[in-house]
Design a protein around this motif. Structure first.
Motif, PDB file in Angstrom:
ATOM      1  N   LEU A 188       0.890  -1.175   0.109  1.00 58.06           N
ATOM      2  CA  LEU A 188      -0.004  -0.142   0.024  1.00 58.06           C
ATOM      3  C   LEU A 188       0.856   1.249   0.019  1.00 58.06           C
ATOM      4  N   GLY A 230      -5.501   3.029   3.575  1.00 58.66           N
ATOM      5  CA  GLY A 230      -5.132   1.886   3.977  1.00 58.66           C
ATOM      6  C   GLY A 230      -6.419   0.974   4.026  1.00 58.66           C
ATOM      7  N   ALA A 247       2.854  -1.418   4.291  1.00 60.77           N
ATOM      8  CA  ALA A 247       1.904  -0.206   4.291  1.00 60.77           C
ATOM      9  C   ALA A 247       2.983   0.938   4.042  1.00 60.77           C
ATOM     10  N   MET A 252      -1.586   4.530   6.887  1.00 69.37           N
ATOM     11  CA  MET A 252      -2.418   3.563   6.103  1.00 69.37           C
ATOM     12  C   MET A 252      -2.401   2.117   6.935  1.00 69.37           C
ATOM     13  N   ALA A 253      -1.249   2.036   7.617  1.00 69.00           N
ATOM     14  CA  ALA A 253      -1.143   0.631   8.435  1.00 69.00           C
ATOM     15  C   ALA A 253      -2.353   0.657   9.330  1.00 69.00           C
ATOM     16  N   VAL A 256      -5.342  -0.458   7.739  1.00 71.90           N
ATOM     17  CA  VAL A 256      -5.214  -2.031   8.032  1.00 71.90           C
ATOM     18  C   VAL A 256      -5.909  -2.523   9.117  1.00 71.90           C
ATOM     19  N   GLY A 275       4.490  -1.036   8.919  1.00 73.42           N
ATOM     20  CA  GLY A 275       4.099   0.250   8.618  1.00 73.42           C
ATOM     21  C   GLY A 275       5.499   0.854   8.156  1.00 73.42           C
TER      22      GLY A 275
END
Length: 351
Positions: A188, A230, A247, A252-253, A256, A275
């Motif tokens: 990502l 994410g 990520a 973004m992590a 998730v 991450g």
């Protein structure tokens, strides 16, 4: 015309000494209604009290400008703080402008800093650098104001550039997941045209190739380096059978993690996550997040050092050529990456 104490005294019908005592809040036996009358007259006459500080005693204040794209990013916030701290040690004050990755704000920030006659500018370019933005940065260079690009490069703009080795960061993050037995690894990142996104995907591909894992472009999701990207990206990658994900940043992590919670998935039991940026958010998650640290303090220190050298170097017919300065990121281990279990292995085989 500047209003003076004697003008207020005349208008209020009192002595200049009485006015001075009231305006400076000195102890006195002056009646409260008289004080209020004097203050009211002073306000009506728009009196401005002179500063008690004699600024003529100060040397010229040395200033730097800094353009930062995202006020919500913990990484950029920390990078800006560290830059200001290192500049302060060298007796420079930093004016920071946050642009929220908006092109118009970027224009205004650069032009405003130039109007303030700063001694030099550190710029983290916005995500979208079109020809007009490049033209602005080149105009800045021609003006003679020393400039350093930080974190993100700008196409066709050649000046000193300080960044982490993003390709290396993408590679070591992917290698860390491979080391834990994963081969269905998603990625990502931010938008495809962003320098950091491109480099991290390159590193991701290199790590897969070294482990003889085929690269699948459908396992790379390009978002906006934010939480929703994410979550939305993980929704797509999960359907494609990934068991682990790199990520693009810690936000973004976190997206998730939200996806995993919505779908009753265990981290790292069902899904491993690594991450990027190693921000404070890593320790606040339900499962502490393993993340890549970019050496923020070192990057900030080098950006200030390089810019001040440009500012303070004597004029020369052939100035020192612009250089790129890369710093090596590293993995900070926590609990979000686990060894691939049997159920995860079956998911990976289904791809």
């Amino acid at each position: 015309m500047k209003v003076k104490v004697k003008d207020i005294a005349k208008a209020a019908g009192v002595s200049p000494t009485t006015v001075s005592l009231v305006l400076n809040n000195r102890p006195s036996r002056i009646a409260e209604d008289t004080k209020e009358h004097i203050l009211r007259v002073a306000r009506e006459m728009q009196f401005q009290k002179e500063s008690e500080i004699d600024f003529s005693e100060f040397k010229k204040v040395k200033t730097l400008g800094m353009v930062v794209p995202d006020v919500m990013s913990s990484f950029y916030h920390r990078l800006a703080e560290e830059t200001s701290r290192h500049a302060f040690y060298q007796e420079y004050t930093v004016f920071q402008c946050y642009t929220n990755d908006d092109i118009q704000c970027f224009y205004m920030a650069v032009e405003g800093l130039m109007a303030k006659n700063v001694d030099g500018i550190i710029i983290i370019p916005p995500r979208t650098m079109d020809k007009e933005n490049v033209k602005l940065l080149k105009s800045l260079q021609k003006s003679g104001v020393p400039m350093v690009l930080l974190d993100r490069a700008a196409y066709a703009v050649f000046c000193d550039f300080v960044t982490a080795d993003n390709k290396h960061g993408g590679r070591i993050a992917t290698e860390y997941l491979i080391k834990h037995g994963h081969n269905g690894i998603g990625c990502l990142v931010g938008e495809a045209n962003v320098y950091t996104s491109r480099k991290r995907v390159e590193g991701y591909r290199e790590a897969l190739a070294a482990a003889k894992i085929p690269f699948d472009k459908d396992l790379v999701y390009y978002g906006n380096y934010d939480i929703e990207s994410g979550r939305a990206g993980m929704e797509i990658l999960w359907e494609k059978g990934v068991t682990a994900v790199v990520a693009g940043n810690d936000l973004m992590a976190y997206g998730v993690y939200l996806f995993a919670k919505e779908h009753h998935l265990s981290i790292p039991g069902d899904l491993s996550v690594i991450g990027y940026d190693n921000t404070e958010l890593c320790g606040l998650m339900d499962v502490p997040l393993t993340s890549v640290d970019q050496n923020t303090d070192t990057m900030a220190s080098k950006a200030v050092e390089v810019l001040l050298r440009r500012i303070e170097e004597p004029a020369a017919d052939e100035p020192e050529p612009a250089r790129n300065y890369y710093f090596t990121p590293y993995v900070v281990e926590r609990d979000s990456v686990g060894v691939m279990n049997q159920s995860s292995a079956k998911r990976s085989e289904m791809r």
